[in-house]
Design a protein around this motif. Structure first.
Motif, PDB file in Angstrom:
ATOM      1  N   LEU A 173      -1.393  -3.022   4.168  1.00 42.96           N
ATOM      2  CA  LEU A 173       0.001  -2.731   4.495  1.00 42.96           C
ATOM      3  C   LEU A 173       0.427  -1.391   3.905  1.00 42.96           C
ATOM      4  N   LYS A 174       0.105  -1.153   2.633  1.00 41.93           N
ATOM      5  CA  LYS A 174       0.472   0.118   1.994  1.00 41.93           C
ATOM      6  C   LYS A 174      -0.202   1.289   2.689  1.00 41.93           C
ATOM      7  N   GLU A 187      -3.224  11.398   0.100  1.00 39.47           N
ATOM      8  CA  GLU A 187      -3.652  10.881  -1.211  1.00 39.47           C
ATOM      9  C   GLU A 187      -3.389   9.385  -1.315  1.00 39.47           C
ATOM     10  N   GLN A 188      -2.245   8.924  -0.810  1.00 38.11           N
ATOM     11  CA  GLN A 188      -1.918   7.504  -0.877  1.00 38.11           C
ATOM     12  C   GLN A 188      -2.885   6.674  -0.033  1.00 38.11           C
ATOM     13  N   VAL A 189      -3.247   7.185   1.131  1.00 42.15           N
ATOM     14  CA  VAL A 189      -4.233   6.491   1.978  1.00 42.15           C
ATOM     15  C   VAL A 189      -5.566   6.406   1.255  1.00 42.15           C
ATOM     16  N   ASP A 190      -5.959   7.508   0.613  1.00 43.19           N
ATOM     17  CA  ASP A 190      -7.223   7.534  -0.110  1.00 43.19           C
ATOM     18  C   ASP A 190      -7.223   6.521  -1.255  1.00 43.19           C
ATOM     19  N   VAL A 191      -6.111   6.417  -1.963  1.00 46.98           N
ATOM     20  CA  VAL A 191      -5.990   5.439  -3.057  1.00 46.98           C
ATOM     21  C   VAL A 191      -6.155   4.023  -2.520  1.00 46.98           C
ATOM     22  N   CYS A 192      -5.501   3.745  -1.403  1.00 51.44           N
ATOM     23  CA  CYS A 192      -5.597   2.402  -0.814  1.00 51.44           C
ATOM     24  C   CYS A 192      -7.012   2.101  -0.336  1.00 51.44           C
ATOM     25  N   ASP A 193      -7.673   3.108   0.247  1.00 54.08           N
ATOM     26  CA  ASP A 193      -9.041   2.910   0.729  1.00 54.08           C
ATOM     27  C   ASP A 193      -9.992   2.599  -0.423  1.00 54.08           C
TER      28      ASP A 193
END
Length: 273
Positions: free
Chosen positions: A171-172, A188-194
């Protein structure tokens, strides 16, 4: 001379089908609701026809399409779509059948054959090592600002919470992608979630859930819990392939430990707050 331009925001974002991520999120959330059982706040989602239809559609979307003129092999594993369909059929049985099945399998005491807690499968009985394992699970939750719901306190290593956390990470990721045009930190946020998805799944789901599913299948013998075991086994295997994680081959045997009295309480779901 040709000037090299910096990549655009869209070019920097990982390319993966948004429909696939949404389908994965739906299945994680649906399985979490079922694993939580009939006495959890999320059980209504498991019995909701709309949620069931959404899970069926998500599983169908993720189903690999066979090549033309190919024949199924007898050794092919059960597909996620077929197992989710079987689980939904059991959930749509006459009212009360699944509740009775959960009561029979899990009862009032955590069953030694299939405890739904990750730490029970830790290879060592040393209390400190198991506490560290549970603290690592809780650390992932803390890092994203969520805690198990206080209204129904549960250990952080319960399978329902771990499945719901994977749904939360997806979701995030979707939220970050949706704001890519105006959010300079979206990539960066997508990378953190991945990274969190892969690390959490590898360290806190892939290694023990197949053993839990096998134990649940044996103890249940049939009914809703048996169908849940099949869906979990197929889903974890599918996610291992999707995330590039080696299947767990070592045998595990759960060893029950004393449960803590309480855990304190994701604003987006009934089992987190």
């Amino acid at each position: 001379m040709q000037v090299e331009r910096p990549p655009s925001q869209d070019q920097r974002l990982p390319r993966r089908s948004a429909a696939v991520d949404l389908a994965r999120e739906c299945i994680y959330r649906f399985l979490a609701a079922v694993v939580g059982g009939p006495y959890s706040n999320a059980w209504g989602q498991a019995l909701d026809p709309s949620a069931q239809d959404l899970a069926l559609a998500a599983a169908d979307l993720l189903e690999p399409r066979p090549a033309p003129n190919s024949l199924p092999l007898a050794t092919d594993p059960a597909s996620v779509a077929s197992e989710i369909t079987r689980l939904v059929d059991e959930l749509r049985a006459p009212r009360g059948a699944c509740r009775a099945d959960f009561d029979r399998v899990f009862g009032l005491v955590v069953p030694k054959e299939c405890p739904p807690y990750e730490t029970e499968y830790h290879p060592t009985k040393e209390t400190f090592a198991r506490s560290q394992e549970m603290a690592d699970v809780a650390g992932f939750y803390h890092a994203f600002g969520i805690e198990p719901a206080q209204s129904s306190p549960e250990r952080p290593d319960h399978l329902a919470l771990e499945l719901e956390f994977m749904a939360f990470l997806l979701l995030k990721r979707r939220e970050a992608l949706a704001t890519a045009d105006v959010n300079p930190d979206a990539a960066e946020q997508v990378d953190v979630c991945d990274h969190a998805q892969r690390d959490f799944f590898r360290d806190h789901l892939a290694w023990w859930t197949p053993t839990f599913a096998a134990g649940l299948r044996r103890k249940a013998g049939g009914g809703c819990c048996h169908a849940l075991a099949g869906a979990l086994a197929a889903w974890v295997s599918d996610e291992c392939r999707r995330l590039g994680i080696d299947a767990v081959l070592r045998p595990l045997r759960p060893e029950l430990i004393e449960q803590p009295e309480e855990q304190s309480g994701c604003v987006t779901c009934p089992i987190f707050s």
